[in-house]
Scaffold this motif. Structure first.
Motif, mmCIF file in Angstrom:
data_model
loop_
_atom_site.group_PDB
_atom_site.id
_atom_site.type_symbol
_atom_site.label_atom_id
_atom_site.label_comp_id
_atom_site.label_asym_id
_atom_site.label_seq_id
_atom_site.Cartn_x
_atom_site.Cartn_y
_atom_site.Cartn_z
ATOM 1 N N LYS A 243 -37.861 85.656 119.447
ATOM 2 C CA LYS A 243 -36.831 84.719 119.882
ATOM 3 C C LYS A 243 -36.337 85.163 121.250
ATOM 4 O O LYS A 243 -36.159 86.340 121.502
ATOM 5 C CB LYS A 243 -35.678 84.694 118.882
ATOM 6 C CG LYS A 243 -34.617 83.703 119.246
ATOM 7 C CD LYS A 243 -33.545 83.590 118.185
ATOM 8 C CE LYS A 243 -32.533 82.572 118.673
ATOM 9 N NZ LYS A 243 -31.474 82.334 117.724
ATOM 10 N N LYS A 244 -36.127 84.207 122.120
ATOM 11 C CA LYS A 244 -35.675 84.502 123.475
ATOM 12 C C LYS A 244 -34.171 84.270 123.573
ATOM 13 O O LYS A 244 -33.668 83.223 123.175
ATOM 14 C CB LYS A 244 -36.422 83.596 124.464
ATOM 15 C CG LYS A 244 -36.255 83.991 125.901
ATOM 16 C CD LYS A 244 -37.171 83.135 126.761
ATOM 17 C CE LYS A 244 -37.098 83.512 128.200
ATOM 18 N NZ LYS A 244 -37.952 82.665 129.026
ATOM 19 N N LEU A 245 -33.456 85.278 124.075
ATOM 20 C CA LEU A 245 -32.017 85.201 124.290
ATOM 21 C C LEU A 245 -31.767 85.241 125.789
ATOM 22 O O LEU A 245 -32.223 86.161 126.467
ATOM 23 C CB LEU A 245 -31.319 86.380 123.597
ATOM 24 C CG LEU A 245 -31.660 86.598 122.124
ATOM 25 C CD1 LEU A 245 -31.074 87.906 121.630
ATOM 26 C CD2 LEU A 245 -31.187 85.431 121.288
ATOM 27 N N GLU A 246 -31.068 84.281 126.299
ATOM 28 C CA GLU A 246 -30.873 84.138 127.741
ATOM 29 C C GLU A 246 -29.521 84.701 128.168
ATOM 30 O O GLU A 246 -28.486 84.277 127.669
ATOM 31 C CB GLU A 246 -30.946 82.663 128.120
ATOM 32 C CG GLU A 246 -31.033 82.398 129.588
ATOM 33 C CD GLU A 246 -32.376 82.761 130.179
ATOM 34 O OE1 GLU A 246 -32.381 83.268 131.325
ATOM 35 O OE2 GLU A 246 -33.406 82.556 129.532
ATOM 36 N N VAL A 247 -29.534 85.668 129.099
ATOM 37 C CA VAL A 247 -28.289 86.201 129.659
ATOM 38 C C VAL A 247 -27.863 85.283 130.800
ATOM 39 O O VAL A 247 -28.633 85.011 131.720
ATOM 40 C CB VAL A 247 -28.482 87.648 130.168
ATOM 41 C CG1 VAL A 247 -27.245 88.129 130.922
ATOM 42 C CG2 VAL A 247 -28.803 88.578 129.005
ATOM 43 N N SER A 248 -26.627 84.795 130.723
ATOM 44 C CA SER A 248 -26.142 83.890 131.763
ATOM 45 C C SER A 248 -25.420 84.630 132.881
ATOM 46 O O SER A 248 -25.420 84.185 134.025
ATOM 47 C CB SER A 248 -25.222 82.825 131.165
ATOM 48 O OG SER A 248 -24.127 83.416 130.511
ATOM 49 N N LYS A 249 -24.779 85.777 132.534
ATOM 50 C CA LYS A 249 -24.084 86.550 133.571
ATOM 51 C C LYS A 249 -23.794 87.944 133.041
ATOM 52 O O LYS A 249 -23.862 88.204 131.841
ATOM 53 C CB LYS A 249 -22.790 85.861 133.998
ATOM 54 C CG LYS A 249 -21.762 85.721 132.885
ATOM 55 C CD LYS A 249 -20.543 84.964 133.366
ATOM 56 C CE LYS A 249 -19.584 84.703 132.216
ATOM 57 N NZ LYS A 249 -18.383 84.015 132.637
ATOM 58 N N ILE A 250 -23.480 88.829 133.977
ATOM 59 C CA ILE A 250 -23.064 90.191 133.647
ATOM 60 C C ILE A 250 -21.695 90.391 134.274
ATOM 61 O O ILE A 250 -21.508 90.129 135.465
ATOM 62 C CB ILE A 250 -24.068 91.230 134.181
ATOM 63 C CG1 ILE A 250 -25.443 91.016 133.543
ATOM 64 C CG2 ILE A 250 -23.564 92.647 133.913
ATOM 65 C CD1 ILE A 250 -26.547 91.864 134.137
ATOM 66 N N VAL A 251 -20.743 90.839 133.468
ATOM 67 C CA VAL A 251 -19.374 91.033 133.938
ATOM 68 C C VAL A 251 -18.958 92.485 133.716
ATOM 69 O O VAL A 251 -19.576 93.202 132.937
ATOM 70 C CB VAL A 251 -18.388 90.080 133.212
ATOM 71 C CG1 VAL A 251 -18.718 88.628 133.498
ATOM 72 C CG2 VAL A 251 -18.377 90.345 131.716
ATOM 73 N N GLN B 3 -16.809 98.755 131.778
ATOM 74 C CA GLN B 3 -18.154 98.684 131.205
ATOM 75 C C GLN B 3 -18.804 97.372 131.633
ATOM 76 O O GLN B 3 -18.141 96.344 131.714
ATOM 77 C CB GLN B 3 -18.069 98.717 129.677
ATOM 78 C CG GLN B 3 -19.412 98.451 129.010
ATOM 79 C CD GLN B 3 -19.294 98.364 127.504
ATOM 80 O OE1 GLN B 3 -18.963 99.338 126.857
ATOM 81 N NE2 GLN B 3 -19.564 97.205 126.955
ATOM 82 N N TYR B 4 -20.086 97.423 131.891
ATOM 83 C CA TYR B 4 -20.829 96.203 132.184
ATOM 84 C C TYR B 4 -21.201 95.543 130.863
ATOM 85 O O TYR B 4 -21.655 96.214 129.926
ATOM 86 C CB TYR B 4 -22.097 96.524 132.977
ATOM 87 C CG TYR B 4 -21.816 96.901 134.410
ATOM 88 C CD1 TYR B 4 -21.763 95.932 135.401
ATOM 89 C CD2 TYR B 4 -21.600 98.227 134.767
ATOM 90 C CE1 TYR B 4 -21.494 96.274 136.721
ATOM 91 C CE2 TYR B 4 -21.336 98.579 136.081
ATOM 92 C CZ TYR B 4 -21.290 97.594 137.046
ATOM 93 O OH TYR B 4 -21.031 97.938 138.348
ATOM 94 N N THR B 5 -20.994 94.231 130.801
ATOM 95 C CA THR B 5 -21.312 93.473 129.598
ATOM 96 C C THR B 5 -22.130 92.252 129.984
ATOM 97 O O THR B 5 -21.729 91.475 130.853
ATOM 98 C CB THR B 5 -20.022 93.020 128.875
ATOM 99 O OG1 THR B 5 -19.234 94.168 128.588
ATOM 100 C CG2 THR B 5 -20.353 92.293 127.581
ATOM 101 N N ALA B 6 -23.275 92.099 129.335
ATOM 102 C CA ALA B 6 -24.121 90.924 129.537
ATOM 103 C C ALA B 6 -23.651 89.830 128.577
ATOM 104 O O ALA B 6 -23.503 90.074 127.378
ATOM 105 C CB ALA B 6 -25.578 91.277 129.282
ATOM 106 N N ILE B 7 -23.424 88.659 129.132
ATOM 107 C CA ILE B 7 -22.958 87.512 128.357
ATOM 108 C C ILE B 7 -24.124 86.536 128.210
ATOM 109 O O ILE B 7 -24.729 86.134 129.198
ATOM 110 C CB ILE B 7 -21.779 86.800 129.060
ATOM 111 C CG1 ILE B 7 -20.686 87.787 129.469
ATOM 112 C CG2 ILE B 7 -21.249 85.659 128.203
ATOM 113 C CD1 ILE B 7 -20.004 88.497 128.340
ATOM 114 N N MET B 8 -24.419 86.174 126.958
ATOM 115 C CA MET B 8 -25.534 85.268 126.693
ATOM 116 C C MET B 8 -25.085 83.812 126.714
ATOM 117 O O MET B 8 -23.914 83.510 126.541
ATOM 118 C CB MET B 8 -26.132 85.553 125.306
ATOM 119 C CG MET B 8 -26.783 86.879 125.167
ATOM 120 S SD MET B 8 -27.621 87.055 123.581
ATOM 121 C CE MET B 8 -26.469 86.403 122.406
#
Length: 125
Positions: A2-10, A15-20
């Protein structure tokens, strides 16, 4: 797979957090583990981080739009977490080492394609 798409990193709480795009239900999120390895999608100009559970692999897609933030994670040897839903985040273990290896390997390597090589050089050099 399954492919999960990261829309942005904040950056949140130092801490850096990838938002899907979208969320994963809690039951599935609780079973996922960081795979500790990455792949390259030369055609899609993306880096792929592998998550896994007992029965499947999940590809976390970091498109070119997220690369400036990935470069920051790499240059600061920072941790990067992936927000799966409102309750659960997972640390993407070994992402700095994997990303460093891939960006170094892509430079001057025509096996990844000219477009991928050029894109990586523009952001990561």
């Amino acid at each position: 797979m399954k492919k999960l798409e990261v829309s942005k990193i904040v950056v949140e709480k130092d801490q850096y957090t990838a938002i899907m795009q979208g969320e994963i239900d809690v039951e599935l999120a609780e079973t996922l583990q960081a795979g500790g390895r990455m792949l390259v999608d030369s055609d899609g100009l993306a880096f792929i981080y592998i998550l896994e559970d007992e029965s499947a692999f999940y590809y976390v897609n970091f498109s070119q739009e997220t690369w400036p933030q990935l470069r920051e994670v790499l240059s600061q040897s920072a941790t990067l977490a992936l927000r799966l839903n409102k309750e659960i985040e997972i640390e993407l273990s070994s992402i700095v080492e994997e990303l460093s290896f891939l960006t170094d390997n892509i430079e001057g390597n025509s096996n990844y394609g000219e477009e991928m090589e050029k894109a990586v050089q523009e952001i990561f050099n």
